[in-house]
Design an enzyme around this catalytic site. Structure first.
Site, mmCIF file in Angstrom:
data_model
loop_
_atom_site.group_PDB
_atom_site.id
_atom_site.type_symbol
_atom_site.label_atom_id
_atom_site.label_comp_id
_atom_site.label_asym_id
_atom_site.label_seq_id
_atom_site.Cartn_x
_atom_site.Cartn_y
_atom_site.Cartn_z
ATOM 1 N N TRP A 110 57.902 -14.087 68.829
ATOM 2 C CA TRP A 110 58.782 -12.919 68.718
ATOM 3 C C TRP A 110 58.919 -12.227 70.064
ATOM 4 O O TRP A 110 59.989 -11.726 70.406
ATOM 5 C CB TRP A 110 58.284 -11.946 67.643
ATOM 6 C CG TRP A 110 58.345 -12.535 66.265
ATOM 7 C CD1 TRP A 110 57.297 -12.772 65.427
ATOM 8 C CD2 TRP A 110 59.520 -12.988 65.559
ATOM 9 N NE1 TRP A 110 57.745 -13.336 64.257
ATOM 10 C CE2 TRP A 110 59.088 -13.478 64.301
ATOM 11 C CE3 TRP A 110 60.883 -13.024 65.861
ATOM 12 C CZ2 TRP A 110 59.975 -14.010 63.357
ATOM 13 C CZ3 TRP A 110 61.767 -13.543 64.925
ATOM 14 C CH2 TRP A 110 61.310 -14.021 63.687
ATOM 15 N N ASP A 180 57.345 -3.753 69.611
ATOM 16 C CA ASP A 180 57.781 -4.386 68.358
ATOM 17 C C ASP A 180 56.572 -4.379 67.423
ATOM 18 O O ASP A 180 55.632 -5.142 67.612
ATOM 19 C CB ASP A 180 58.248 -5.826 68.635
ATOM 20 C CG ASP A 180 58.600 -6.582 67.351
ATOM 21 O OD1 ASP A 180 58.471 -6.006 66.255
ATOM 22 O OD2 ASP A 180 59.003 -7.758 67.464
ATOM 23 N N LYS A 204 57.932 -6.618 56.474
ATOM 24 C CA LYS A 204 56.559 -7.119 56.522
ATOM 25 C C LYS A 204 55.613 -6.109 55.867
ATOM 26 O O LYS A 204 54.919 -6.419 54.928
ATOM 27 C CB LYS A 204 56.100 -7.364 57.955
ATOM 28 C CG LYS A 204 56.569 -8.585 58.769
ATOM 29 C CD LYS A 204 57.723 -9.327 58.388
ATOM 30 C CE LYS A 204 58.085 -10.551 59.177
ATOM 31 N NZ LYS A 204 58.574 -10.386 60.532
HETATM 32 C C1 LIG Z 1 59.533 -10.965 61.510
HETATM 33 C C2 LIG Z 1 59.435 -10.429 62.883
HETATM 34 C C3 LIG Z 1 60.581 -10.220 63.679
HETATM 35 C C4 LIG Z 1 61.984 -10.565 63.198
HETATM 36 O O1 LIG Z 1 62.365 -9.598 62.307
HETATM 37 P P1 LIG Z 1 63.858 -9.578 61.677
HETATM 38 O O2 LIG Z 1 63.843 -8.272 60.962
HETATM 39 O O3 LIG Z 1 63.947 -10.767 60.776
HETATM 40 O O4 LIG Z 1 64.835 -9.627 62.773
HETATM 41 C C5 LIG Z 1 60.419 -9.695 64.925
HETATM 42 N N1 LIG Z 1 59.197 -9.376 65.405
HETATM 43 C C6 LIG Z 1 58.062 -9.575 64.676
HETATM 44 C C7 LIG Z 1 56.743 -9.218 65.252
HETATM 45 C C8 LIG Z 1 58.157 -10.109 63.395
HETATM 46 O O5 LIG Z 1 57.059 -10.303 62.667
#
Ligand SMILES: *Cc1c(COP(=O)(O)O)cnc(C)c1O
Length: 368
Positions: A110, A180, A204
């Site tokens: 990511w 993030d 998540k």
């Molecule tokens: C799942 C995830 C993403 C992608 O998220 P989307 O909402 O599907 O764009 C980005 N960063 C991390 C750390 C993730 O776990």
């Protein structure tokens, strides 16, 4: 609650990495209010986002996020769309000048996704990467090659695929820290005042898919160049309080229910204690035998995504198949790394962790 959760509702233990499980109490409340929300005569799914009722829903969710995370004054809380993936673009579009440079700490797939989009906008300095070690650990502070004049430092607090998590955020001095936090937001309390911007796709650890939370410090808005498309400019969403266009109404409503559930549990201190207990039990089970092997370095282990391997891939396939048959779903590791991954987000019940540990013991007895 959790064992009855399974028996009463016929629900299985859902180890999915995302979208992840939600608290049963939240699902039941949404169900009870689905057709006629609090007697207003319609569902949240049907309601105008400009109505008084919906305004209270979104404002309460924002206020509860502030309360639960201890977000100081001077920060804005936004509920946007486009997932964490759109934030990979919005962050550099808003904060990386064409002649500037941003530091990215690369700890997994990511982080790499975020770098890819930032490079379309400006210069990227890779301040550290653990790619050569298959992202099995978080770099030490001493390894970070940070530039004093960077526009910001971007990092990924929890690496959903590799099962690593920062124990604490990197020290970046006066450069804005951008995080993030998609897969560990709300798993413990953090000092929000250390951040310029935090973003997280909700699916998540905070709610359903469709809404992305952004927490942004007010002074960051002064750095945004004019001329961005309205939807891509954070100032648009700050000014309109996340109601510039139709927001993901129902997802925001469910995030609000999750926040209420967290408050009822005792907030993030209580949540962190539960998460440490759950993850601790599982790591102890992995460490207690040669049969299972954790893939993340001990000091980098995630509270949310526990990654481990078995002696060979045939046994891993068998493990996944038999676990699924036993009602332990979603344990297959991400396709890019293989092995097993147990995602044990906030809403994942302790009873499910115990059930997995029992299953692991029995599987080792039969196959070890
Ligand atoms: C799942 C995830 C993403 C992608 O998220 P989307 O909402 O599907 O764009 C980005 N960063 C991390 C750390 C993730 O776990």
């Amino acid at each position: 609650m959790s064992s009855s959760e399974r028996a009463v509702a016929g629900r299985i233990f859902n180890f999915s990495a995302g979208p992840g499980c939600l608290p049963l109490a939240v699902l039941e409340e949404a169900q009870a209010d689905l057709v006629n929300y609090k007697g207003v005569g319609m569902s949240v799914l049907e309601m105008s986002h400009r109505s008084k009722t919906y305004d209270a829903i979104i404002k309460t969710a924002q206020a509860d996020l502030r309360e639960v995370m201890g977000i100081p004054d001077g920060y804005h809380v936004l509920f946007l769309q486009g997932g964490a993936s759109l934030q990979f673009s919005m962050v550099p579009l808003n904060f990386l000048p064409k002649d500037g440079s941003a530091d990215y700490i690369v700890t997994g797939a990511w982080s790499q996704g975020a770098v890819k989009e930032a490079k379309r906008v400006g210069n990227v300095n890779i301040a550290a990467t653990t790619e050569s070690e298959n992202f099995g650990r978080i770099p030490a502070q001493s390894e970070l090659k940070l530039a004093a004049d960077a526009s910001y430092v971007h990092f990924t607090s929890n690496n959903t695929i590799f099962g690593t998590e920062w124990a604490t955020e990197p020290e970046v001095g006066t450069v804005p820290l951008v995080c993030d936090a998609s897969s560990d937001i709300l798993c413990r309390s953090i000092d929000v005042s250390k951040y310029g911007l935090i973003y997280a796709g909700a699916q998540k650890n905070m709610g359903p898919a469709g809404v992305t939370t952004v927490i942004v410090r007010d002074d960051m808005l002064g750095r945004i160049p004019d001329g961005l498309h309205s939807m891509l400019d954070y100032r648009t969403h700050v000014k309109k309080e996340s109601l510039y266009n139709t927001p993901p109404c129902f997802s925001i409503y469910v995030v609000g229910l999750v926040l209420k559930w967290l408050k009822g549990l005792g907030g993030l201190e209580a949540m962190e204690q539960i998460n440490r207990e759950k993850a601790g039990m599982l790591y102890d089970a992995i460490d207690g035998t040669e049969f299972y092997r954790g893939t993340a370095a001990n000091d980098s282990r995630s509270l949310m995504n526990v990654t481990f391997r078995l002696p060979n891939e045939d046994l891993e396939k068998k493990f996944v198949a038999e676990a699924t048959a036993a009602g332990l779903d979603g344990l297959k590791g991400h396709r890019s790394v293989g092995g097993l991954r147990a995602s044990i987000y906030n809403a994942f019940p302790t009873a499910g962790v115990k059930a997995l540990i029992d299953f692991m013991k029995e599987f080792e007895r039969a196959n070890g």
